[in-house]
Design a protein around this motif. Structure first.
Motif, PDB file in Angstrom:
ATOM      1  N   THR A 217      33.964 -12.786  39.886  1.00 30.26           N
ATOM      2  CA  THR A 217      35.224 -12.615  40.608  1.00 30.26           C
ATOM      3  C   THR A 217      36.345 -13.410  39.964  1.00 30.26           C
ATOM      4  O   THR A 217      37.460 -12.909  39.777  1.00 30.26           O
ATOM      5  CB  THR A 217      35.055 -13.052  42.072  1.00 30.26           C
ATOM      6  OG1 THR A 217      33.955 -12.343  42.652  1.00 30.26           O
ATOM      7  CG2 THR A 217      36.311 -12.772  42.868  1.00 30.26           C
ATOM      8  N   LEU A 218      36.061 -14.647  39.581  1.00 35.43           N
ATOM      9  CA  LEU A 218      37.093 -15.487  38.977  1.00 35.43           C
ATOM     10  C   LEU A 218      37.496 -14.972  37.597  1.00 35.43           C
ATOM     11  O   LEU A 218      38.673 -15.002  37.236  1.00 35.43           O
ATOM     12  CB  LEU A 218      36.593 -16.929  38.891  1.00 35.43           C
ATOM     13  CG  LEU A 218      36.352 -17.625  40.234  1.00 35.43           C
ATOM     14  CD1 LEU A 218      35.755 -19.004  40.027  1.00 35.43           C
ATOM     15  CD2 LEU A 218      37.647 -17.723  41.030  1.00 35.43           C
ATOM     16  N   ILE A 219      36.531 -14.503  36.834  1.00 38.80           N
ATOM     17  CA  ILE A 219      36.864 -13.980  35.509  1.00 38.80           C
ATOM     18  C   ILE A 219      37.624 -12.660  35.631  1.00 38.80           C
ATOM     19  O   ILE A 219      38.543 -12.387  34.845  1.00 38.80           O
ATOM     20  CB  ILE A 219      35.580 -13.817  34.671  1.00 38.80           C
ATOM     21  CG1 ILE A 219      35.022 -15.202  34.335  1.00 38.80           C
ATOM     22  CG2 ILE A 219      35.852 -13.041  33.387  1.00 38.80           C
ATOM     23  CD1 ILE A 219      33.723 -15.177  33.601  1.00 38.80           C
ATOM     24  N   ALA A 220      37.267 -11.842  36.614  1.00 40.41           N
ATOM     25  CA  ALA A 220      38.029 -10.619  36.851  1.00 40.41           C
ATOM     26  C   ALA A 220      39.471 -10.949  37.235  1.00 40.41           C
ATOM     27  O   ALA A 220      40.414 -10.271  36.808  1.00 40.41           O
ATOM     28  CB  ALA A 220      37.368  -9.786  37.942  1.00 40.41           C
ATOM     29  N   SER A 221      39.668 -12.009  38.009  1.00 41.88           N
ATOM     30  CA  SER A 221      41.022 -12.448  38.354  1.00 41.88           C
ATOM     31  C   SER A 221      41.769 -12.938  37.121  1.00 41.88           C
ATOM     32  O   SER A 221      42.976 -12.673  36.977  1.00 41.88           O
ATOM     33  CB  SER A 221      40.963 -13.560  39.401  1.00 41.88           C
ATOM     34  OG  SER A 221      40.283 -13.130  40.558  1.00 41.88           O
ATOM     35  N   LEU A 222      41.069 -13.640  36.238  1.00 39.87           N
ATOM     36  CA  LEU A 222      41.684 -14.089  34.997  1.00 39.87           C
ATOM     37  C   LEU A 222      42.109 -12.902  34.135  1.00 39.87           C
ATOM     38  O   LEU A 222      43.210 -12.901  33.553  1.00 39.87           O
ATOM     39  CB  LEU A 222      40.715 -14.984  34.227  1.00 39.87           C
ATOM     40  CG  LEU A 222      41.152 -15.413  32.820  1.00 39.87           C
ATOM     41  CD1 LEU A 222      42.423 -16.266  32.893  1.00 39.87           C
ATOM     42  CD2 LEU A 222      40.038 -16.183  32.122  1.00 39.87           C
ATOM     43  N   CYS A 223      41.266 -11.876  34.067  1.00 44.25           N
ATOM     44  CA  CYS A 223      41.607 -10.683  33.283  1.00 44.25           C
ATOM     45  C   CYS A 223      42.831  -9.978  33.863  1.00 44.25           C
ATOM     46  O   CYS A 223      43.713  -9.522  33.113  1.00 44.25           O
ATOM     47  CB  CYS A 223      40.416  -9.727  33.235  1.00 44.25           C
ATOM     48  SG  CYS A 223      38.988 -10.354  32.331  1.00 44.25           S
TER      49      CYS A 223
ATOM     50  N   CYS B  73      37.442  -2.495  27.620  1.00 43.35           N
ATOM     51  CA  CYS B  73      37.373  -3.206  26.340  1.00 43.35           C
ATOM     52  C   CYS B  73      38.075  -4.551  26.428  1.00 43.35           C
ATOM     53  O   CYS B  73      37.576  -5.558  25.904  1.00 43.35           O
ATOM     54  CB  CYS B  73      38.001  -2.355  25.234  1.00 43.35           C
ATOM     55  SG  CYS B  73      37.049  -0.893  24.766  1.00 43.35           S
ATOM     56  N   ALA B  74      39.235  -4.569  27.086  1.00 44.50           N
ATOM     57  CA  ALA B  74      39.967  -5.833  27.221  1.00 44.50           C
ATOM     58  C   ALA B  74      39.176  -6.848  28.027  1.00 44.50           C
ATOM     59  O   ALA B  74      39.077  -8.031  27.658  1.00 44.50           O
ATOM     60  CB  ALA B  74      41.320  -5.572  27.872  1.00 44.50           C
ATOM     61  N   ARG B  75      38.577  -6.418  29.134  1.00 44.25           N
ATOM     62  CA  ARG B  75      37.793  -7.347  29.964  1.00 44.25           C
ATOM     63  C   ARG B  75      36.545  -7.830  29.228  1.00 44.25           C
ATOM     64  O   ARG B  75      36.179  -9.011  29.320  1.00 44.25           O
ATOM     65  CB  ARG B  75      37.412  -6.663  31.277  1.00 44.25           C
ATOM     66  CG  ARG B  75      38.580  -6.456  32.214  1.00 44.25           C
ATOM     67  CD  ARG B  75      38.210  -5.670  33.450  1.00 44.25           C
ATOM     68  NE  ARG B  75      39.347  -5.564  34.351  1.00 44.25           N
ATOM     69  CZ  ARG B  75      39.470  -6.224  35.493  1.00 44.25           C
ATOM     70  NH1 ARG B  75      38.517  -7.050  35.881  1.00 44.25           N
ATOM     71  NH2 ARG B  75      40.535  -6.071  36.261  1.00 44.25           N
TER      72      ARG B  75
END
Length: 430
Positions: A22-28, A138-140
């Motif tokens: 969840t936190l990494i998805a928010s960072l992306c 690809c970006a994530r």
């Protein structure tokens, strides 16, 4: 946000993984908003991946121009050289290169190269994954891979300081072209390198990963084997099963479904041939995508008629820190005397090993090993490390018990085979 994800139905057992995702998805999402701020390319679905592709195209174009220039320079040098004609010079150079390739025997000690840290290299790895089909995906995936490799700050700095590209892609009032904001942005990304992420490894369990295996034999006489060797690599997500190795080969590259973080490696042979025994010092295994390198110390004979006669060994792996030089890890194993816990009983008696530990030292190490295991289960699940290392790793419970059972043990017998601790335990049990 992680607590919110748990309240929406995710179990407490997977809380750490949900929080990280969840936190990494928010960072992306935040990175996409930053890279789309006053961008001149509004039609793309992912502003970050669009910028990376533009950087890749510019770098490929520059590489092709440099390559053409070098070819032209080489052709000019060959035309202006006196003596043999150009075709003869080219054929002789090709013969020299072929001879060099043939002279490199497979029994030579493998060479450990540092991982590739190029930005384009990571992009090509992402593009080669069939499960990722969109620019946003690809970006994530690229952000996850850069976080796990601790290269996000380096990659971003390389792109953002390309002034020609940034002027073409962004307006003067954009966030990324403001020096103060850009420096602060890069500083925050640098702080993420203090955390050991496995977000890419855990996010793509079905990805096909190339693994490079480097086997370092002992430098003793006849340490190699004429048998057919094999390995079996295991991690948190599965194991490979038996992987056959070509004879007299110390380096192999194979692909397999993502194993996660590696834990153990079984290595052995079928015992065929005249000199079937094998002295292995250590094994290095590298994930060619993430660059993670694991060290599996051995330092024991494998084969009948030497040591304890076992034809396979179970090795426990430890992840090598990116800040540590691989040459230092190999040099330590090659030059330092084998410890009592890692060498075979016969080699331990014949080699000039340090004095055997005393009773107080054994009592202290056993206490530490037991306490570490107890603390492991009292920690929250998301803070626990690897139980395999606590049991079978260096100074783990198994090694401490082995040292205690070996202390004062009479293994040598005249006119008879050596008597090991396992034989003693077997007689007591059966």
């Amino acid at each position: 946000m992680g607590q919110e994800a748990v309240e929406l139905g995710h179990g407490e057992v997977n809380r750490s993984g949900v929080e990280e995702n969840t936190l990494i998805a928010s960072l992306c999402d935040l990175l996409e908003r930053i890279f789309s701020h006053h961008s001149t390319k509004k039609q793309c679905k992912s502003a970050l991946w669009s910028l990376l592709m533009s950087y890749k195209r510019s770098k490929d174009k520059k590489y092709k121009a440099d390559l053409a220039l070098r070819k032209q320079s080489l052709a000019t040098t060959l035309d202006s050289s006196s003596g043999a004609p150009r075709s003869a010079i080219l054929s002789s150079m090709e013969a020299i290169n072929m001879g060099r390739r043939k002279s490199t025997g497979s029994t030579a000690e493998p060479v450990v190269h540092p991982p590739n840290t190029d930005l384009v290299f990571d992009m090509k790895k992402i593009q080669s994954m069939p499960a990722i089909r969109t620019d946003v995906g690809c970006a994530r995936a690229w952000v996850r891979l850069a976080l796990e490799r601790k290269l996000l700050n380096k990659h971003m700095k390389e792109v953002l300081y390309n002034s020609e590209l940034m002027k073409k892609r962004y307006k003067r009032c954009s966030f990324l072209r403001t020096e103060d904001e850009k420096e602060q942005f890069l500083f925050h990304l640098l702080s993420l390198e203090a955390v050991d992420f496995f977000c890419f490894t855990n996010a793509f369990p079905s990805a096909v990963v190339p693994y490079k295996v480097l086997i370092f034999q002992s430098r003793k006489f006849q340490a190699g084997t004429s048998a057919n060797p094999w390995i079996c690599l295991a991690g948190e997500m599965g194991e490979t099963g038996m992987v056959r190795l070509p004879k007299y080969t110390q380096e192999i590259l194979f692909e397999y479904t993502n194993l996660g973080r590696l834990s153990t490696l079984r290595i052995g042979h079928d015992g065929t041939g005249i000199l079937s025994r094998w002295m292995v010092e250590q094994v290095l295994v590298r994930n060619q995508i993430t660059g993670h390198t694991y060290n599996f110390p051995c330092g024991r004979w494998i084969g009948k008629g030497v040591g304890d006669g076992s034809q396979e060994r179970l090795l426990v792996g430890q992840l090598i820190s990116p800040s540590k030089k691989l040459d230092d890890v190999i040099r330590v194993r090659a030059t330092s005397p084998m410890t009592a816990g890692s060498s075979s009983p016969t080699s331990r008696r014949r080699s000039s090993s340090p004095p055997k530990p005393g009773k107080d030292f054994l009592q202290e190490t056993l206490t530490d090993a037991v306490n570490n295991i107890v603390k492991h289960f009292y920690r929250p699940e998301k803070e626990r490390g690897s139980l395999t290392l606590l049991l079978c790793g260096e100074m783990g419970l198994v090694q401490c018990l082995d040292e205690i059972l070996q202390h004062g043990f009479k293994s040598a017998r005249f006119f008879r085979n050596n008597f090991f601790v396992w034989d003693f335990l077997g007689k007591l049990t059966f």
